[in-house]
Design a protein around this motif. Structure first.
Motif, PDB file in Angstrom:
ATOM      1  N   MET A   1      97.742   4.684  45.641  1.00 62.58           N
ATOM      2  CA  MET A   1      97.145   5.901  46.194  1.00 62.58           C
ATOM      3  C   MET A   1      96.322   5.573  47.434  1.00 62.58           C
ATOM      4  N   LYS A   2      95.586   4.460  47.329  1.00 61.63           N
ATOM      5  CA  LYS A   2      94.752   4.080  48.458  1.00 61.63           C
ATOM      6  C   LYS A   2      95.624   3.776  49.682  1.00 61.63           C
ATOM      7  N   GLY A   3      96.778   3.141  49.398  1.00 59.72           N
ATOM      8  CA  GLY A   3      97.688   2.806  50.481  1.00 59.72           C
ATOM      9  C   GLY A   3      98.199   4.050  51.173  1.00 59.72           C
ATOM     10  N   LEU A   4      98.432   5.105  50.381  1.00 56.65           N
ATOM     11  CA  LEU A   4      98.934   6.349  50.946  1.00 56.65           C
ATOM     12  C   LEU A   4      97.886   6.976  51.856  1.00 56.65           C
ATOM     13  N   PHE A   5      96.612   6.975  51.392  1.00 57.95           N
ATOM     14  CA  PHE A   5      95.557   7.581  52.191  1.00 57.95           C
ATOM     15  C   PHE A   5      95.295   6.792  53.471  1.00 57.95           C
ATOM     16  N   ALA A   6      95.594   5.484  53.431  1.00 58.23           N
ATOM     17  CA  ALA A   6      95.343   4.661  54.608  1.00 58.23           C
ATOM     18  C   ALA A   6      96.230   5.060  55.778  1.00 58.23           C
ATOM     19  N   VAL A   7      97.370   5.709  55.481  1.00 54.10           N
ATOM     20  CA  VAL A   7      98.260   6.119  56.565  1.00 54.10           C
ATOM     21  C   VAL A   7      98.171   7.625  56.815  1.00 54.10           C
ATOM     22  N   ALA A   8      97.127   8.267  56.258  1.00 51.33           N
ATOM     23  CA  ALA A   8      97.030   9.723  56.362  1.00 51.33           C
ATOM     24  C   ALA A   8      96.961  10.183  57.820  1.00 51.33           C
ATOM     25  N   LEU A   9      96.242   9.428  58.665  1.00 54.18           N
ATOM     26  CA  LEU A   9      96.120   9.850  60.063  1.00 54.18           C
ATOM     27  C   LEU A   9      97.491   9.895  60.733  1.00 54.18           C
ATOM     28  N   GLY A  10      98.287   8.852  60.499  1.00 52.42           N
ATOM     29  CA  GLY A  10      99.625   8.817  61.079  1.00 52.42           C
ATOM     30  C   GLY A  10     100.495   9.959  60.569  1.00 52.42           C
ATOM     31  N   VAL A  11     100.392  10.221  59.246  1.00 56.65           N
ATOM     32  CA  VAL A  11     101.215  11.281  58.663  1.00 56.65           C
ATOM     33  C   VAL A  11     100.821  12.641  59.229  1.00 56.65           C
ATOM     34  N   LEU A  12      99.509  12.911  59.266  1.00 56.04           N
ATOM     35  CA  LEU A  12      99.059  14.212  59.779  1.00 56.04           C
ATOM     36  C   LEU A  12      99.447  14.370  61.249  1.00 56.04           C
ATOM     37  N   THR A  13      99.284  13.294  62.032  1.00 58.25           N
ATOM     38  CA  THR A  13      99.654  13.374  63.446  1.00 58.25           C
ATOM     39  C   THR A  13     101.136  13.689  63.583  1.00 58.25           C
ATOM     40  N   ALA A  14     101.959  13.024  62.759  1.00 56.62           N
ATOM     41  CA  ALA A  14     103.404  13.217  62.864  1.00 56.62           C
ATOM     42  C   ALA A  14     103.822  14.623  62.444  1.00 56.62           C
ATOM     43  N   ILE A  15     103.087  15.210  61.496  1.00 57.34           N
ATOM     44  CA  ILE A  15     103.413  16.575  61.072  1.00 57.34           C
ATOM     45  C   ILE A  15     103.404  17.506  62.285  1.00 57.34           C
ATOM     46  N   GLY A  16     102.375  17.362  63.142  1.00 57.85           N
ATOM     47  CA  GLY A  16     102.289  18.213  64.322  1.00 57.85           C
ATOM     48  C   GLY A  16     103.442  17.994  65.286  1.00 57.85           C
ATOM     49  N   GLY A  17     104.015  16.802  65.284  1.00 59.08           N
ATOM     50  CA  GLY A  17     105.083  16.519  66.232  1.00 59.08           C
ATOM     51  C   GLY A  17     106.465  16.855  65.699  1.00 59.08           C
ATOM     52  N   PHE A  18     106.649  16.741  64.364  1.00 56.91           N
ATOM     53  CA  PHE A  18     108.007  16.838  63.840  1.00 56.91           C
ATOM     54  C   PHE A  18     108.257  18.034  62.931  1.00 56.91           C
ATOM     55  N   VAL A  19     107.245  18.479  62.195  1.00 57.22           N
ATOM     56  CA  VAL A  19     107.508  19.572  61.244  1.00 57.22           C
ATOM     57  C   VAL A  19     106.474  20.693  61.368  1.00 57.22           C
ATOM     58  N   ASP A  20     105.978  20.950  62.596  1.00 56.90           N
ATOM     59  CA  ASP A  20     105.137  22.135  62.760  1.00 56.90           C
ATOM     60  C   ASP A  20     106.050  23.362  62.817  1.00 56.90           C
ATOM     61  N   ILE A  21     105.482  24.548  62.920  1.00 60.43           N
ATOM     62  CA  ILE A  21     106.289  25.755  62.771  1.00 60.43           C
ATOM     63  C   ILE A  21     107.451  25.806  63.771  1.00 60.43           C
TER      64      ILE A  21
ATOM     65  N   ALA B   1      95.892  -3.614  62.685  1.00 61.30           N
ATOM     66  CA  ALA B   1      97.026  -3.655  61.756  1.00 61.30           C
ATOM     67  C   ALA B   1      97.170  -2.293  61.086  1.00 61.30           C
ATOM     68  N   GLN B   2      96.023  -1.691  60.721  1.00 61.74           N
ATOM     69  CA  GLN B   2      96.053  -0.394  60.073  1.00 61.74           C
ATOM     70  C   GLN B   2      96.640   0.673  61.012  1.00 61.74           C
ATOM     71  N   SER B   3      96.255   0.576  62.279  1.00 60.91           N
ATOM     72  CA  SER B   3      96.791   1.504  63.267  1.00 60.91           C
ATOM     73  C   SER B   3      98.301   1.387  63.338  1.00 60.91           C
ATOM     74  N   ARG B   4      98.771   0.130  63.326  1.00 63.57           N
ATOM     75  CA  ARG B   4     100.221  -0.096  63.435  1.00 63.57           C
ATOM     76  C   ARG B   4     100.943   0.493  62.218  1.00 63.57           C
ATOM     77  N   VAL B   5     100.383   0.274  61.024  1.00 63.03           N
ATOM     78  CA  VAL B   5     101.019   0.807  59.816  1.00 63.03           C
ATOM     79  C   VAL B   5     101.052   2.336  59.876  1.00 63.03           C
ATOM     80  N   ASN B   6      99.946   2.940  60.331  1.00 62.31           N
ATOM     81  CA  ASN B   6      99.903   4.398  60.467  1.00 62.31           C
ATOM     82  C   ASN B   6     101.033   4.902  61.339  1.00 62.31           C
ATOM     83  N   VAL B   7     101.218   4.213  62.475  1.00 61.25           N
ATOM     84  CA  VAL B   7     102.253   4.639  63.409  1.00 61.25           C
ATOM     85  C   VAL B   7     103.633   4.434  62.800  1.00 61.25           C
ATOM     86  N   LEU B   8     103.839   3.250  62.207  1.00 65.49           N
ATOM     87  CA  LEU B   8     105.186   2.903  61.741  1.00 65.49           C
ATOM     88  C   LEU B   8     105.583   3.633  60.464  1.00 65.49           C
ATOM     89  N   VAL B   9     104.616   4.145  59.705  1.00 66.38           N
ATOM     90  CA  VAL B   9     104.956   4.954  58.540  1.00 66.38           C
ATOM     91  C   VAL B   9     104.983   6.437  58.922  1.00 66.38           C
TER      92      VAL B   9
END
Lengths: 410, 134
Positions: A1-21, A219-227
């Motif tokens: 769970m912690k691992g999932l939250f660690a990439v939350a910034l990347g996931v939220l950012t990507a939502i705006g780029g790929f699956v917004d309305i 490293a965390q930034s990279r994981v956020n981007v790559l996930v």
């Protein structure tokens, strides 16, 4: 769970780029008209946004400067104002569309007129921006947005003809005689522009500072981007694939969010639909937060105001005032009765100005040892970065003529 | 103009030489707590006695960092009356790195009056405005 939250910034950012309305509907439109023949564009766009988001995140973590500060420093006031105007308009139009999107998703769930949901949605977005901690905001919306994975799962339950689907991936351009090459390329540019839309790097780099990333967190930034971004791309491609499997053969035209959800209803019935609608609400809500904050970030960073959710609203007063005003203006535009999805199409025009003027300064600063010390770009990164700048430039120049020729893809 | 040999020798001053247009203009100004004050919108230089013949011994020096409405005239042209200049005097500048650091608190400078105005009249009056996000 912690691992999932660690990439939350990347996931939220990507939502705006790929699956917004805009993308939820556009992906579905593309799938229902062109099959998967445009999938390669999403892949190219994903590589591009990964590259530049990682660069902007690295600059933010190492130098503590967010993207719009360096845009102004490197381009000077005049070009930066041009970029600010274009980027801010994109933010505002997208914000308008996303609030409309929340309302449309809520309409699917409740059958209540979207117009009644507009003020509720705008107020809900404001409350989160006003009171909720950045980390909680990104964790909740990022996690709930994952409900859209139902589209990826649905592909398998729809029992598609895999070889036909596969051959679409390689067939270039459109296999359908009734589609003109111009509309194929219009959607190619639109998908590319959406994947690389500038508010993603504004949000990602500012989010890196909100989360107080330092050089040790690279490293965390990279994981956020790559996930985050590839996940967004997979969701967007899944929606297109679902449309290609179900809607394309039947010749169903996608005009709204309702048709986007149809393949899910076919695959899983009501339960699937509930999950998809939850995903729609979370994705549009997450994208609303992303663009609302981005409009505050860009203005504050251009003018040098205090900004950030790590401060109290009273300690970043103009930042919060700008976001409140953006929400009010967005709500006003919606209440005129425009179609939220069409609003996002206009922003393609402004992307033509904003894209090159955003990514060039990032590339320059990422090479400046005064900011980056020994963390400057390597040769490969620079080479790929330059290739992408060229692609961005071509897409920017082509966007407006293609839009006119095709009547915005009609 | 490109002939570098015709340029006057730089004055013998202590400290480092920098390109003010590149390293001061459009940079972020931070206070000692790291709170953003503004961005350097324009520079105010001392006016030499004789504008036609600059004295290489006494070059103009930066008097103040300017901000506020001056940005509009810098971008779109025109002149601003002196009364509308918002100055950060050079004497409060503590350091110039990738950002310009001043040695006094952001709230004590004229440059942040709009921030204080919006805070006192709008943001602080909305419930929750003075609290940390939760």
């Amino acid at each position: 769970m912690k691992g999932l939250f660690a990439v939350a910034l990347g996931v939220l950012t990507a939502i705006g780029g790929f699956v917004d309305i805009g993308d939820l509907v556009t992906s579905s439109v593309v799938g229902s008209r062109f099959g998967l023949t445009l999938a390669w564009v999403v892949v190219v766009g994903t590589i591009g946004i990964c590259l530049f988001a990682q660069m902007s995140g690295r600059v933010a973590a190492v130098s503590g400067r967010a993207t719009f500060e360096i845009i102004r420093e490197r381009l000077g006031a005049r070009l930066a104002v041009a970029n600010l105007s274009a980027s801010f308009l994109i933010n505002l139009l997208t914000l308008t569309a996303e609030i409309g999107g929340i309302a449309l998703a809520m309409q699917l769930a409740s059958s209540i007129e979207p117009a009644l949901w507009f003020p509720v949605a705008a107020f809900a977005v404001w409350i989160v921006v006003w009171r909720v901690k950045f980390s909680i905001m990104e964790n909740v919306t990022g996690l709930l947005g994952l409900a859209l994975v139902v589209f990826a799962v649905a592909i398998f339950f729809l029992h598609p003809d895999w070889s036909a689907l596969g051959s679409q991936l390689l067939q270039q351009p459109s296999p359908h005689t009734d589609e003109t090459p111009a509309s194929y390329w219009y959607y190619a540019v639109a998908l590319f522009g959406a994947a690389m839309t500038p508010y993603e790097v504004f949000f990602f780099s500012s989010g890196a500072i909100e989360e107080k990333w330092k050089a040790k967190d690279l490293a965390q930034s990279r994981v956020n981007v790559l996930v985050g971004f590839p996940l967004g791309a997979v969701l967007s491609l899944s929606i297109a694939a679902c449309a290609a499997i179900v809607l394309l053969p039947k010749g169903i035209a996608v005009t709204s969010l309702f048709e986007t959800a149809l393949p899910i209803a076919q695959a899983f019935g009501k339960i699937g639909l509930i999950v998809a609608i939850l995903g729609f609400v979370a994705a549009t809500f997450g994208a609303s937060l992303e663009v609302t904050l981005s409009s505050g970030y860009t203005l504050a960073q251009f003018f040098g105001w205090p900004w950030g959710k790590f401060r109290r609203p009273a300690s970043a007063s103009r930042f919060h005032a700008a976001m409140i005003l953006s929400l009010v203006v967005g709500l006003g535009i919606l209440l005129t009765g425009v179609d939220p999805v069409q609003v996002t199409e206009i922003s393609v025009v402004f992307s033509a100005i904003a894209l090159p003027l955003t990514y060039l300064p990032i590339l320059i600063i990422a090479n400046d040892p005064k900011y980056m010390g020994d963390r400057v770009n390597g040769r490969v990164t620079n080479a790929v970065g330059l290739i992408f700048l060229a692609i961005i430039l071509v897409a920017s120049i082509a966007a407006i003529p293609l839009m006119i020729v095709t009547g915005a893809g009609a | 103009m490109n002939d570098r040999t015709n340029l006057p020798m730089p004055p013998a001053v202590a400290g480092r030489v920098m390109d003010a247009g590149l390293e001061l203009l459009d940079r972020q100004v931070l206070d000692p707590e790291g709170v953003p004050v503004t961005t350097v919108d324009e520079l105010e230089l001392t006016t030499p006695d004789d504008l036609a013949h600059l004295d290489p011994e006494k070059p103009p020096v930066v008097q103040a960092l300017l901000t506020g409405p001056i940005l509009m005239t810098r971008i779109f042209g025109g002149r601003l009356p002196d009364s509308r200049f918002v100055r950060i005097p050079w004497k409060v500048v503590a350091d110039v790195e990738t950002v310009v650091k001043v040695g006094v608190a952001a709230d004590s400078l004229d440059a942040s009056w709009t921030e204080r105005w919006v805070r006192d009249h709008v943001i602080a009056r909305i419930p929750g405005g003075r609290h940390d996000p939760e």
